[in-house]
Design an enzyme around this catalytic site. Structure first.
Site, PDB file in Angstrom:
ATOM      1  N   ARG A   8      70.865  64.109  68.954  1.00  0.00           N
ATOM      2  CA  ARG A   8      71.035  64.412  67.525  1.00  0.00           C
ATOM      3  C   ARG A   8      70.386  63.277  66.748  1.00  0.00           C
ATOM      4  O   ARG A   8      70.693  62.107  66.996  1.00  0.00           O
ATOM      5  CB  ARG A   8      72.543  64.511  67.219  1.00  0.00           C
ATOM      6  CG  ARG A   8      72.895  64.668  65.753  1.00  0.00           C
ATOM      7  CD  ARG A   8      72.531  66.079  65.296  1.00  0.00           C
ATOM      8  NE  ARG A   8      73.185  66.448  64.060  1.00  0.00           N
ATOM      9  CZ  ARG A   8      72.815  66.047  62.849  1.00  0.00           C
ATOM     10  NH1 ARG A   8      71.793  65.230  62.692  1.00  0.00           N
ATOM     11  NH2 ARG A   8      73.461  66.461  61.792  1.00  0.00           N
ATOM     12  N   GLU A  18      70.696  74.497  58.472  1.00  0.00           N
ATOM     13  CA  GLU A  18      70.971  75.294  59.664  1.00  0.00           C
ATOM     14  C   GLU A  18      69.892  76.363  59.788  1.00  0.00           C
ATOM     15  O   GLU A  18      69.265  76.753  58.801  1.00  0.00           O
ATOM     16  CB  GLU A  18      72.356  75.946  59.560  1.00  0.00           C
ATOM     17  CG  GLU A  18      73.494  74.954  59.468  1.00  0.00           C
ATOM     18  CD  GLU A  18      73.654  74.119  60.724  1.00  0.00           C
ATOM     19  OE1 GLU A  18      73.456  74.648  61.835  1.00  0.00           O
ATOM     20  OE2 GLU A  18      73.969  72.928  60.596  1.00  0.00           O
ATOM     21  N   ARG A  33      77.060  64.582  72.126  1.00  0.00           N
ATOM     22  CA  ARG A  33      75.610  64.405  71.978  1.00  0.00           C
ATOM     23  C   ARG A  33      75.290  62.930  71.764  1.00  0.00           C
ATOM     24  O   ARG A  33      76.030  62.215  71.095  1.00  0.00           O
ATOM     25  CB  ARG A  33      75.083  65.187  70.766  1.00  0.00           C
ATOM     26  CG  ARG A  33      75.246  66.665  70.859  1.00  0.00           C
ATOM     27  CD  ARG A  33      74.815  67.345  69.581  1.00  0.00           C
ATOM     28  NE  ARG A  33      75.646  66.902  68.449  1.00  0.00           N
ATOM     29  CZ  ARG A  33      75.638  67.451  67.246  1.00  0.00           C
ATOM     30  NH1 ARG A  33      74.823  68.457  66.989  1.00  0.00           N
ATOM     31  NH2 ARG A  33      76.425  67.007  66.294  1.00  0.00           N
TER      32      ARG A  33
END
Length: 174
Positions: A66, A74, A108
């Site tokens: 990330r 999005e 992540r």
């Protein structure tokens, strides 16, 4: 529960695959100050969206990264696909360096991504493809670049105001 220390060691062994790691290095690209953090080098094998990539681990398993301090639209919101394509054009198939910042609550790896001397996190904000993620931003330059992109009507800032919905608000209303 797996400790952060164990996750770091796993990532370094698996993801870096012996790639560039220098714990003593206090600076990394463009004079940015870094604490003694881990640096991973790996090929980008997939773009998830405008702020998330997969790199090729040494065991051939993808590892999700990330991009730190930014939040792109999005994929199902205005400019989401455009931001994803922009990141794809920049890094797909490239070997990037990742200055690891954290492991997030989803497991992540969070980091600043560099392609040669380019800070890709900054490039994405400067082009108007995403917001500086004010809740998590540690790089104040991201805030400056976002303001510059807004003033220049670059990227998502060229869209009608109704389409300029920060992703964190978009997700909250889903």
């Amino acid at each position: 529960m797996v400790s952060k220390s164990l996750i770091w060691k796993f990532l370094l062994v698996v993801a870096a695959g012996g790639a560039a790691l220098d714990r003593s290095q206090s600076t990394f690209h463009s004079g940015e100050r870094q604490p003694a953090s881990e640096i991973l080098s790996a090929e980008v094998i997939r773009i998830v969206d405008g702020d998330t990539i997969h790199i090729q681990g040494a065991d051939k398993q993808p590892i999700k990264i990330r991009l730190a301090g930014i939040d792109c639209p999005e994929r199902d919101q205005p400019w989401g696909d455009t931001a994803t394509r922009a990141l794809s054009r920049l890094v797909t198939g490239q070997v990037v360096d990742i200055a690891v910042v954290d492991i997030d609550r989803y497991g992540r790896t969070v980091g600043r991504v560099f392609l040669r001397d380019q800070n890709i996190n900054r490039v994405m904000v400067k082009a108007g493809n995403c917001w500086a993620y004010t809740r998590y931003v540690r790089d104040s330059k991201l805030l400056e670049l976002e303001k510059e992109a807004q003033l220049a009507n670059r990227g998502l800032w060229s869209q009608p105001k109704a389409n300029q919905i920060p992703p964190w608000e978009w997700r909250r209303h889903k």
